[in-house]
Design a protein around this motif. Structure first.
Motif, PDB file in Angstrom:
ATOM      1  N   UNK A   1       0.696  -1.173   0.199  1.00 41.88           N
ATOM      2  CA  UNK A   1      -0.054  -0.038   0.197  1.00 41.88           C
ATOM      3  C   UNK A   1       0.997   1.197  -0.112  1.00 41.88           C
ATOM      4  N   UNK A   2       0.590   2.145  -0.988  1.00 40.47           N
ATOM      5  CA  UNK A   2       1.648   3.206  -1.050  1.00 40.47           C
ATOM      6  C   UNK A   2       0.538   4.433  -0.468  1.00 40.47           C
ATOM      7  N   UNK A   3       1.192   5.173   0.411  1.00 39.62           N
ATOM      8  CA  UNK A   3       0.398   6.335   0.924  1.00 39.62           C
ATOM      9  C   UNK A   3       0.529   7.620  -0.262  1.00 39.62           C
TER      10      UNK A   3
ATOM     11  N   UNK B   1      11.134  -3.696  13.216  1.00 38.49           N
ATOM     12  CA  UNK B   1      11.212  -5.123  12.600  1.00 38.49           C
ATOM     13  C   UNK B   1      11.192  -4.810  11.067  1.00 38.49           C
ATOM     14  N   UNK B   2      12.132  -5.590  10.539  1.00 37.56           N
ATOM     15  CA  UNK B   2      12.390  -5.324   9.137  1.00 37.56           C
ATOM     16  C   UNK B   2      12.550  -6.740   8.242  1.00 37.56           C
ATOM     17  N   UNK B   3      12.151  -6.679   7.123  1.00 34.94           N
ATOM     18  CA  UNK B   3      12.328  -7.828   6.212  1.00 34.94           C
ATOM     19  C   UNK B   3      12.777  -7.487   4.765  1.00 34.94           C
ATOM     20  N   UNK B   4      12.880  -8.516   3.957  1.00 31.74           N
ATOM     21  CA  UNK B   4      13.194  -7.953   2.350  1.00 31.74           C
ATOM     22  C   UNK B   4      12.682  -9.077   1.559  1.00 31.74           C
TER      23      UNK B   4
ATOM     24  N   UNK C   1      11.233  -3.961   0.909  1.00 35.75           N
ATOM     25  CA  UNK C   1      11.418  -3.918   2.252  1.00 35.75           C
ATOM     26  C   UNK C   1       9.917  -3.610   3.131  1.00 35.75           C
ATOM     27  N   UNK C   2      10.110  -4.407   4.019  1.00 36.67           N
ATOM     28  CA  UNK C   2       8.847  -4.124   5.176  1.00 36.67           C
ATOM     29  C   UNK C   2       9.432  -3.815   6.364  1.00 36.67           C
TER      30      UNK C   2
ATOM     31  N   UNK D   1       2.953   0.351  16.369  1.00 39.86           N
ATOM     32  CA  UNK D   1       3.008   2.167  16.102  1.00 39.86           C
ATOM     33  C   UNK D   1       2.615   2.335  14.764  1.00 39.86           C
ATOM     34  N   UNK D   2       3.484   1.757  13.782  1.00 38.47           N
ATOM     35  CA  UNK D   2       3.078   2.178  12.367  1.00 38.47           C
ATOM     36  C   UNK D   2       4.138   1.336  11.685  1.00 38.47           C
ATOM     37  N   UNK D   3       3.283   0.534  10.254  1.00 38.61           N
ATOM     38  CA  UNK D   3       4.003   0.175   9.266  1.00 38.61           C
ATOM     39  C   UNK D   3       4.427   1.359   8.405  1.00 38.61           C
TER      40      UNK D   3
END
Length: 370
Positions: free
Chosen positions: A13-15, A247-250, A256-257, A291-293
């Protein structure tokens, strides 16, 4: 850490970008100048990533630059120094000093292990005497360095947290985050990924208590559960003892998340004596609240050189809580906050570009309400 593919579930989802855009290469006002102006579009009420997180602006001013012959990138840890300047550590063995207004480097020191070999430095804490505590995920290890980079001390590490075959940790999955809890008596390091034998996504937070001699001794350990496919690249302590956790992933071809959590270790079980965290052991894990993605942040005109669910995103890895006002004491991030600023912390995060042409060294200036 080096760029790696982690199968993560992404919400692509792109804001929508707001009218107030920050140019991707603009230095702009630095941390000491980024406070909101009444009536402007750049207030905590604008640029919302979520009800609890706002994006003030971003800066790519250091992307693909050098300073005194050292590449300014691969940034994996941030900290506020006692004089209000910024310290930043690179996972290619460099310790930088940055101007708090412009982000321009004003000093650099080389880091190495006891044999002179390069370090994979990840986490950074400026201790109360100005020395630097730096985590390395190679062994893993935590060393105390002088401002010039000399090794002064090395902290003990539990055997199980060492990289296999010495322990049960996976390579490039050990100490990423490092933070000093309120009062300065407890140091906490976060493992990035689970140990072999622990449930997938259950990472360990190790703590040390300061001794009378000023060093640190092993103390409690806690279990923290990440979202599926994600790791923990950074943690930062808040004045009340809670933690901000990245928290991060690829995912190759997607991007990236990056998610920001509020976590509370104060009622979690001490897992030092629990050899394997299986989820069936009665362990109380660290409680966390999203808190936020950051995929939901406005992109503010940012561009990405590789696929991303939001062009603002990159390999976010370092984080620090900034003083609320210029000249405020670094250990009191909420001091002096009034009016519409009240309740919002100023948080700076940075991406590790892996010295890769398709990645970016990017600073994000966030407002976080906890």
């Amino acid at each position: 850490m080096r760029l790696r593919t982690v199968l993560a579930s992404l919400t692509a989802t792109v804001a929508a970008a707001t009218a107030m855009a920050a140019g991707p290469a603009s230095a702009g006002p630095g941390p000491a100048e980024a406070g909101p102006v009444a009536g402007s579009a750049n207030t905590p009420r604008q640029h919302a990533c979520s009800p609890a997180v706002r994006l003030d602006r971003f800066s790519d001013v250091l992307d693909k630059t050098t300073y005194e012959g050292t590449f300014v990138g691969n940034l994996s840890g941030l900290a506020v120094d006692r004089d209000g300047s910024l310290a930043a550590v690179s996972d290619r063995s460099a310790l930088f000093r940055l101007d708090p207004r412009t982000l321009a480097p004003t000093g650099v020191a080389a880091l190495a292990d006891e044999s002179g070999a390069a370090l994979d430095s990840e986490g950074l804490v400026v201790d109360r005497d100005g020395t630097r505590l730096v985590s390395s995920e190679t062994e893993p290890a935590i060393r105390r360095h002088s401002r010039s980079g000399a090794i002064l001390d090395r902290l003990p590490v539990p055997d199980a947290l060492r990289v296999a075959p010495a322990g049960r940790a996976v390579a490039n999955g050990t100490f990423e985050g490092l933070t000093l809890l309120p009062g300065g008596r407890t140091l906490l390091a976060s493992m990035e990924y689970a140990l072999a034998g622990d449930s997938a996504g259950t990472v360990r937070f190790q703590t040390w208590r300061r001794t009378r001699g000023g060093s640190f001794a092993l103390a409690a350990q806690y279990a923290y559960r990440t979202d599926p496919g994600l790791g923990v690249p950074e943690v930062q302590a808040l004045p009340d003892g809670r933690l901000l956790v990245l928290e991060r992933g690829f995912t190759a071809g997607v991007g990236n998340t990056v998610r920001l959590y509020l976590a509370d270790p104060r009622h979690a079980s001490d897992t030092r004596a629990v050899p394997y965290l299986t989820g069936q052991d009665g362990v109380r894990t660290v409680r966390k609240t999203l808190l936020a993605d950051l995929v939901d942040c406005p992109d503010l005109g940012a561009t990405a050189r590789q696929p991303q669910p939001n062009p603002l995103l990159d390999n976010i890895e370092g984080m620090t809580v900034l003083p609320a006002r210029p000249g405020a004491h670094p250990a009191r991030p909420g001091a002096g906050v009034t009016g519409r600023d009240r309740g919002w912390l100023r948080v700076l995060v940075v991406s590790d570009d892996n010295q890769n042409a398709v990645q970016t060294t990017r600073f994000l200036f966030l407002r976080v309400r906890v």
